[in-house]
Design an enzyme around this catalytic site. Structure first.
Site, PDB file in Angstrom:
ATOM      1  N   LYS A 192       0.851  -1.192   0.000  1.00  0.00           N
ATOM      2  CA  LYS A 192       0.000   0.000   0.000  1.00  0.00           C
ATOM      3  C   LYS A 192       0.880   1.233   0.000  1.00  0.00           C
ATOM      4  O   LYS A 192       1.460   1.607   1.020  1.00  0.00           O
ATOM      5  CB  LYS A 192      -0.937   0.057   1.206  1.00  0.00           C
ATOM      6  N   GLU A 268       9.168   1.569  11.247  1.00  0.00           N
ATOM      7  CA  GLU A 268      10.196   2.619  11.200  1.00  0.00           C
ATOM      8  C   GLU A 268       9.444   3.932  11.214  1.00  0.00           C
ATOM      9  O   GLU A 268       8.771   4.273  10.241  1.00  0.00           O
ATOM     10  CB  GLU A 268      11.071   2.469   9.955  1.00  0.00           C
ATOM     11  N   CYS A 303      13.338  10.710   7.021  1.00  0.00           N
ATOM     12  CA  CYS A 303      13.151  10.230   8.394  1.00  0.00           C
ATOM     13  C   CYS A 303      14.405  10.429   9.238  1.00  0.00           C
ATOM     14  O   CYS A 303      14.317  10.583  10.459  1.00  0.00           O
ATOM     15  CB  CYS A 303      12.729   8.768   8.389  1.00  0.00           C
ATOM     16  N   GLU A 402       8.708  15.934  15.047  1.00  0.00           N
ATOM     17  CA  GLU A 402       9.213  15.739  13.692  1.00  0.00           C
ATOM     18  C   GLU A 402       8.431  16.620  12.723  1.00  0.00           C
ATOM     19  O   GLU A 402       7.218  16.492  12.599  1.00  0.00           O
ATOM     20  CB  GLU A 402       9.092  14.268  13.280  1.00  0.00           C
TER      21      GLU A 402
END
Length: 501
Positions: A192, A268, A303, A402
Site C-alpha cells: 500500500k 520505522e 526520516c 518531527e
C-alpha cells in the site's frame, strides 16, 4: 532520459507519461470495487496528474486472497532458491531498464528534484532488489549440537502474506526495502503506497510480473490509511505488517495487530535526529555542508533528517554562518529542472504543517536566521525555503516534534556531556552524528547515543549492507542488510531421534 538531462526534454517526457492508476491484484490492473478514485496531485504545480483507484476493505480482501492463494500454491514460496534469485535479478534489470520513467514518476508525484531521483532513488532501488536476489542462495540454515543419534535442525520458512505500508518521501526506495527481503524469503506481498505517491508502486507491480514473479505474489492497493491501511492492519489472513511512516500511525498498527490475529508488526517511525558538532570538529566546512544537506536534502522530508544541530558554544556562530551559506545554494526550484537541488513539499497540507512549525518556532522564542517562507507561489506548487533557527531550547516544539520539512533547529551546549544528554533527550532514536577529532570521544559518543544509526564525521553514511532502524519510538526491527530477512521468516526447530540402528 538524456544525459546530461535537459529541462525541455524532461518536461516533454513527463507530458507523454502513461500513468498506471488502477489497483494491481492477482497480476492485473483493476478498478476499485467501489469504483471510487482520488486525485493524484503533483506538488510541482498543483495539477492533477491522474485519478487513482481508491481501494477499501473489499479490495484489500481480494488482494489478500490472491496473495494467500499463490503462497499456498507454492509457485514462489516453494520455488528453488536459484529460481527465485534468477527472477529477482531479472526484476532488478527491468527496473534499471525503466529507470528514466520511474525517476520522472517519483519527481512528478512527490516533488523531489529529478536529479536526485535519477541519481539516488531509482539506482538504490534496483540495486536493493539485486542485492537481496544475490543473498537468496547464500543464506544457510543451521544444525544444532546434538548426540550421535539425534539431529537438531533450525530452518527458516517464509511467513506468508506480508502487508507493506510505505511513505511518500522515498516512495520506491522505501517500498523495495520491504519487497527485497520479503520476496527473497518467498512471501506474498500487498503493497500500500502512500496516497500522495502511488505511481511508481503501480508501475513496478507490472514490471515484477514481466520479470517472472508469479501473478498474485505482488499486489498493490492504493488508497487511504484509515480505510485501506486499516483493513490490512486488521485482516486476519495477513501475517505481517511492515510500515514506515509516522509514530501516530505506527501505534495504530500495533493496536490493529492486537485487535486481530497478533500479526507481526515492524515499524520505522522517523526521528528528531541530533547532529552534534564539537569544538574539535576536524573540518568545519564539511560539517556545515553535511548539516545543510542533512536537513535540506529532499526538502527535509527524510526520516533521518538532521533537524537538531547541537553545537558547542565556542563554534556556534561560525558554524551557523557556514550552514546558512551552504543552504543558500539549495533554494527550491522546479523538480524537473536538473539544476534544482530542492523541490516541492509533497502536498499543500504538509506545506502548511511545515509553515505552522516555523511560526511556532518564532512564537516560542526561536531566532529565525534565514528562510521561513513559502516561495514560488506563481507556480501553483508547494515550496518552502531552507530555514534555520538559532536560540532553540530542547523543550521547544520545533526541537521535539518531527516536522518533515527544511527546518533546522540550532541548539547550543557547553560541552560534550551536555551535547550527548541533549541528543538523547527525545522519544526518538533513529539517527545521530558526532563531529570530533578525538577518537576516544567519537567511540564514547557512539556508545552513549541511544540511536540505531550513528555517524562519525559524516552524515547519512552507510550502504545496503548496514541495518537501518531505530531505538525507542523510532520503531522496531531493521530494514536493509541480511538482518532484514529475519523479519519475513519463521524459524522452525526440528528435532529428530535417529534410534540406535
Amino acid at each position: 532520459m538524456t544525459n546530461p538531462m535537459n529541462f525541455e526534454q524532461l518536461t516533454a517526457q513527463a507530458k507523454a507519461l502513461d500513468f498506471r492508476n488502477k489497483a494491481f491484484i492477482n497480476g492485473a490492473y483493476v478498478d476499485a470495487a467501489s469504483g471510487k478514485t482520488f486525485d493524484c496531485i503533483s506538488p510541482r504545480d498543483g495539477s492533477v496528474l491522474t485519478k487513482v483507484a481508491e481501494c477499501d476493505v473489499e479490495d484489500v480482501n481480494r488482494a489478500v486472497a490472491s496473495a494467500r492463494a499463490v503462497f499456498e500454491k507454492g509457485s514462489w514460496s516453494e520455488a528453488a532458491p536459484a529460481k527465485r534469485k534468477a527472477i529477482m535479478l531479472h526484476f532488478a534489470d527491468l527496473l534499471e531498464k525503466n529507470a528514466s520513467e520511474l525517476a520522472l514518476l517519483e519527481s512528478l508525484d512527490m516533488g523531489k528534484p529529478i536529479t536526485l531521483a535519477a541519481r539516488d532513488d531509482i539506482p538504490l532501488s534496483y540495486k536493493c532488489i539485486r542485492w537481496y536476489a544475490e543473498a537468496i542462495d547464500k543464506i544457510y540454515d543451521e544444525i544444532s549440537p546434538a548426540g550421535p543419534n539425534e539431529i537438531g535442525m533450525i530452518t527458516r520458512e517464509p511467513l506468508g502474506v506480508v502487508a507493506a505500508v510505505v511513505p511518500w518521501n522515498f516512495p520506491l526506495m522505501m517500498a523495495v526495502w520491504k519487497l527485497g527481503p520479503a520476496l527473497a524469503m518467498g512471501n506474498s506481498i500487498i503493497l500500500k503506497p502512500a496516497e500522495q505517491s502511488p505511481l511508481t508502486a503501480l508501475r513496478v507491480a507490472e514490471i515484477a510480473v514481466e520479470a517472472g514473479i508469479p501473478e498474485g505474489v505482488l499486489n498493490v492497493v492504493p488508497g487511504f490509511g484509515p480505510t485501506a491501511g486499516k483493513a490490512l492492519g486488521l485482516h486476519e489472513d495477513v501475517d505481517c505488517v511492515t510500515f514506515t511512516g509516522s509514530g501516530e500511525v505506527g501505534k495504530l498498527f500495533l493496536q490493529y495487530s492486537g485487535q486481530s490475529n497478533m500479526k507481526r508488526v515492524w515499524l520505522e517511525c522517523g526521528g528528531k535526529s541530533p547532529n552534534i558538532v564539537l569544538a574539535d570538529c576536524p573540518d568545519m566546512d564539511a560539517a556545515a555542508a553535511a548539516a545543510a544537506g542533512g536537513i535540506f536534502y529532499n526538502q527535509g522530508e527524510v526520516c533521518t533528517a538532521g533537524s537538531r544541530l547541537i553545537v558547542e558554544e565556542s563554534i556556534k556562530d561560525e558554524l551557523i554562518e557556514k550552514v546558512i551559506a551552504a543552504g543558500a545554494k539549495m533554494q527550491p526550484g522546479d523538480p524537473l529542472d536538473p539544476k534544482s537541488q530542492m523541490g516541492a513539499i509533497v502536498d499543500e497540507s504538509q506545506m502548511n504543517r511545515v509553515l505552522g512549525y516555523i511560526e511556532k518556532g518564532s512564537s516560542e522564542g526561536g531566532v529565525l536566521c534565514t528562510g521561513g517562507k513559502r516561495v514560488r507561489t506563481e507556480s501553483g506548487g508547494y515550496y518552502v525555503e531552507p530555514t534555520v533557527f538559532d536560540g532553540i531550547k530542547n523543550d521547544m516544539t520545533i526541537a521535539k516534534e518531527e516536522i518533515f520539512g527544511p527546518v533546522l533547529s540550532v541548539i547550543s551546549v557547553k560541552d560534550w556531556k551536555e551535547a550527548v544528554q541533549t541528543a538523547n533527550d527525545t522519544p526518538y532514536g533513529l539517527a545521530a552524528a558526532v563531529w570530533t577529532s578525538d577518537i576516544n570521544k567519537a567511540h564514547l559518543t557512539a556508545k552513549k547515543l541511544r540511536s540505531g544509526l550513528v555517524w562519525v564525521n559524516c552524515w547519512d553514511g552507510g550502504s545496503i549492507t548496514m541495518p537501518f532502524g531505530g531505538y525507542k519510538q523510532s520503531g522496531t526491527g531493521r530494514d536493509r542488510s541480511l538482518h532484514a530477512l529475519d523479519k519475513y521468516c519463521e524459524v522452525k526447530s526440528t528435532w529428530i531421534a535417529l534410534g540406535n540402528g
